[in-house]
Design an enzyme around this catalytic site. Structure first.
Site, short mmCIF file in Angstrom:
data_model
loop_
_atom_site.label_atom_id
_atom_site.label_comp_id
_atom_site.label_asym_id
_atom_site.label_seq_id
_atom_site.Cartn_x
_atom_site.Cartn_y
_atom_site.Cartn_z
N GLU A 1 -5.15 -11.21 0.21
CA GLU A 1 -3.99 -11.99 0.65
C GLU A 1 -3.11 -11.12 1.54
OE1 GLU A 1 -2.54 -14.90 0.72
OE2 GLU A 1 -4.15 -15.98 -0.31
N SER B 1 9.39 -1.51 -12.88
CA SER B 1 7.97 -1.19 -12.95
C SER B 1 7.62 0.15 -12.33
CB SER B 1 7.16 -2.30 -12.24
OG SER B 1 7.24 -3.50 -12.97
N HIS C 1 2.22 -1.78 -4.38
CA HIS C 1 3.25 -2.23 -5.31
C HIS C 1 3.50 -1.16 -6.36
CE1 HIS C 1 5.15 -5.39 -8.03
NE2 HIS C 1 5.75 -5.56 -6.87
N HIS D 1 9.75 -13.82 -13.78
CA HIS D 1 10.93 -13.75 -12.92
C HIS D 1 11.31 -15.14 -12.38
CE1 HIS D 1 11.83 -9.55 -12.90
NE2 HIS D 1 10.67 -9.17 -12.41
N THR E 1 3.36 -0.43 -9.67
CA THR E 1 2.47 0.10 -10.69
C THR E 1 1.28 0.87 -10.09
OG1 THR E 1 3.12 -1.59 -12.29
CG2 THR E 1 1.01 -0.48 -12.66
#
Length: 553
Positions: free
Chosen positions: A332, A154, A215, A385, A217
């Site tokens: 989160e 990614s 992350h 995944h 992307t």
């Protein structure tokens, strides 16, 4: 067939097909089958016979009610669509706003299966349903390979789509000469993204993800790093920290002008002495003692802006876009919840990706120069995944609702919306089932081991169960595959079976589709390198290098 009625003709034709199957002795053996022989078993033929005869009766009743069905309906739909396409024309406006939705791992098989699932959720057979992006005016295929990988990750795909430059796997916001994990190869090889190009033109910008802002992307939109894994300072080797700061620190310290940041990843902003507000016994990851959330907030106040930081659904709902210049929401400690668990499984509550999209557009739209917004459905990938197709499809449906929200809130006259995936997964969609069969269910005919199998399977992953040897024995005698007769394969925690044992299912290397609607959507055509996406979006919105067409009277 002469003048016989339609039902008689169908029955006669099916009898011919049945007799042909019997000529092969019913279920074909390997010795009877050529490589391209698609002979069906008697069981499959009977299923199709019953299905067609039932549909013929339904069509007969519909015709009596004056409805267009059967071949007449297919012809009507085809003619309506071709007439629309022939007269649609091209939207050559310049794009004031650009919104790109990236479904992480949302390959074509995932899209097709999610479309059917959504249609079945709404009470239809599913296959005929349209997702929001199915109605877009233009599309193309993008080649996803990286400069050093046949199958991408990614990070490399995000670099391509957002910076217009292909790179190696694992690196963020740099060109192909940067070596993963080697910080001293970064300097002079940083590449900027369309988010930065848009900011230079005075536009607003936002990042939304169901994973973490750090992350792969979203990180490619603002960071430069030799490793996508360096999200927090605790992950960066001590001797590299000065030259290569962690990705979260880059977001807060080096990218202070991004108006909307929404996702998970709270722990990467908090230090190890700070208790998490949602999970009191958990603390932050940062080892440098910094509280990046407070630093972000204080900086906005120092430049006379009106910031809002939220970490739960109630505070998010209270944010008034009219009175908010900058919004950060971290819901989160790590990635946000799967949509299947979001409502019932979260302590403090989280907004949906659709709700985050709405709030972001409301804030970003206040900028008279327009905006760039990246929205990532990041948990599609994690569903795959784990080998759990249901979770990936439910995340895809959640992204579909977010796209629908954006379409309804904007105008195709000035807003280019692009929907794509970074890469696919080894999800397969097969078996001979009748139309309307539950997409998360089992095919209607058992496998060679006389056990049911699911319509969706994976080419590899944690769903591996059986063992085949190389002795040349009949495969029917070798499988230890679980009998799915009494298994609820539609459960969101069910793992589809796979033939190759891996702890985590892998990405796939095939092309992904890119769908576009709005100004300059026709730029998305044919089969292109994935890096073309950034250049097409930039041209449409008059940012970046190619702006000769922007000076219109």
């Amino acid at each position: 067939f002469g003048r016989t009625n339609m039902s008689s003709r169908v029955i006669t034709l099916l009898l011919v097909v049945t007799l042909a199957a019997h000529a092969y002795g019913g279920k074909p053996t390997h010795s009877q089958k050529d490589d391209d022989d698609h002979t069906f078993s008697e069981e499959v033929i009977r299923m199709y016979q019953e299905n067609i005869l039932k549909r013929n009766e339904e069509n007969k009743q519909a015709r009596m009610q004056g409805k267009s069905v059967g071949s007449a309906e297919w012809i009507r739909k085809g003619q309506d669509t071709v007439n629309y396409a022939a007269n649609r024309g091209l939207n050559t406006n310049l794009a004031k706003n650009v919104i790109i939705f990236i479904g992480d791992g949302m390959g074509l098989t995932t899209m097709s299966a999610a479309r059917i699932l959504r249609g079945q959720q709404l009470g239809g057979t599913g296959e005929e349903h349209q997702l929001s992006w199915d109605k877009f005016s233009h599309s193309m295929l993008a080649k996803t390979y990286s400069v050093n990988g046949q199958t991408p990750d990614s990070a490399s795909t995000a670099n391509a789509m957002l910076t217009g430059v292909k790179s190696s796997v694992w690196v963020i916001g740099v060109d192909e000469e940067v070596v993963p994990y080697m910080c001293d190869t970064v300097a002079g090889h940083e590449v900027d993204s369309i988010l930065r190009w848009s900011k230079r033109e005075g536009k607003a910008a936002g990042l939304i993800t169901t994973t973490r802002p750090s992350h792969a992307t979203p990180a490619a939109a603002f960071a430069h790093s030799p490793c996508r894994c360096w999200e927090g300072d605790h992950q960066v080797p001590e001797w590299e920290e000065a030259q290569c700061p962690d990705i979260t620190k880059q977001l807060v310290v080096n990218n202070t002008d991004i108006e909307v940041i929404l996702g998970g990843g709270r722990s990467y902003f908090m230090n190890e002495n700070q208790e998490d507000p949602e999970y009191p016994f958990e603390v932050g990851f940062r080892e440098d003692g910094r509280d990046l959330i407070q630093e972000w907030y204080d900086h906005k106040l120092s430049i006379n802006q009106r910031p809002a930081y939220v970490w739960n659904i109630s505070a998010f709902n209270e944010v008034n876009p009219a009175n908010t210049d900058y919004l950060m929401g971290l819901f989160e400690r790590q990635s946000m919840r799967n949509d299947a668990d979001r409502i019932d499984g979260d302590i403090a509550g989280e907004p949906s990706i659709s709700e985050m999209t709405q709030k972001a557009i409301e804030i970003l739209s206040k900028n008279e120069n327009g905006f760039f917004l990246l929205v990532e459905g990041g948990r599609i990938d994690s569903g795959h995944h784990s080998g759990r197709a249901a979770r990936a499809l439910l995340e895809t449906i959640a992204l579909d609702r977010a796209v629908e929200t954006a379409v309804n809130m904007t105008s195709e006259n000035d807003t280019l919306i692009v929907v794509t995936a970074d890469h696919g997964h080894v999800l397969a969609f097969g078996g001979y089932s009748e139309r309307g069969n539950p997409i998360l269910g089992k095919t209607l005919v058992d496998a060679a081991d006389d056990k049911p199998y699911t319509t969706l399977t994976y080419g590899n992953g944690p769903g591996y169960q059986g063992v085949y040897n190389d002795t040349g024995a009949d495969p029917e005698d070798l499988t230890t595959r679980e009998d799915l007769e009494n298994v609820d394969t539609s459960d969101s925690n069910y793992r589809q079976q796979s033939p190759v044992p891996l702890s985590s299912e892998t990405h796939s290397g095939e092309d992904v589709i890119v769908m576009a609607n709005g100004p300059m959507a026709h730029l998305f055509y044919g089969v292109q390198e994935q890096s073309y996406v950034a250049h097409a979006m930039a041209y449409a919105s008059c940012v970046g290098e190619n702006k000769m067409h922007c000076n219109r009277p």
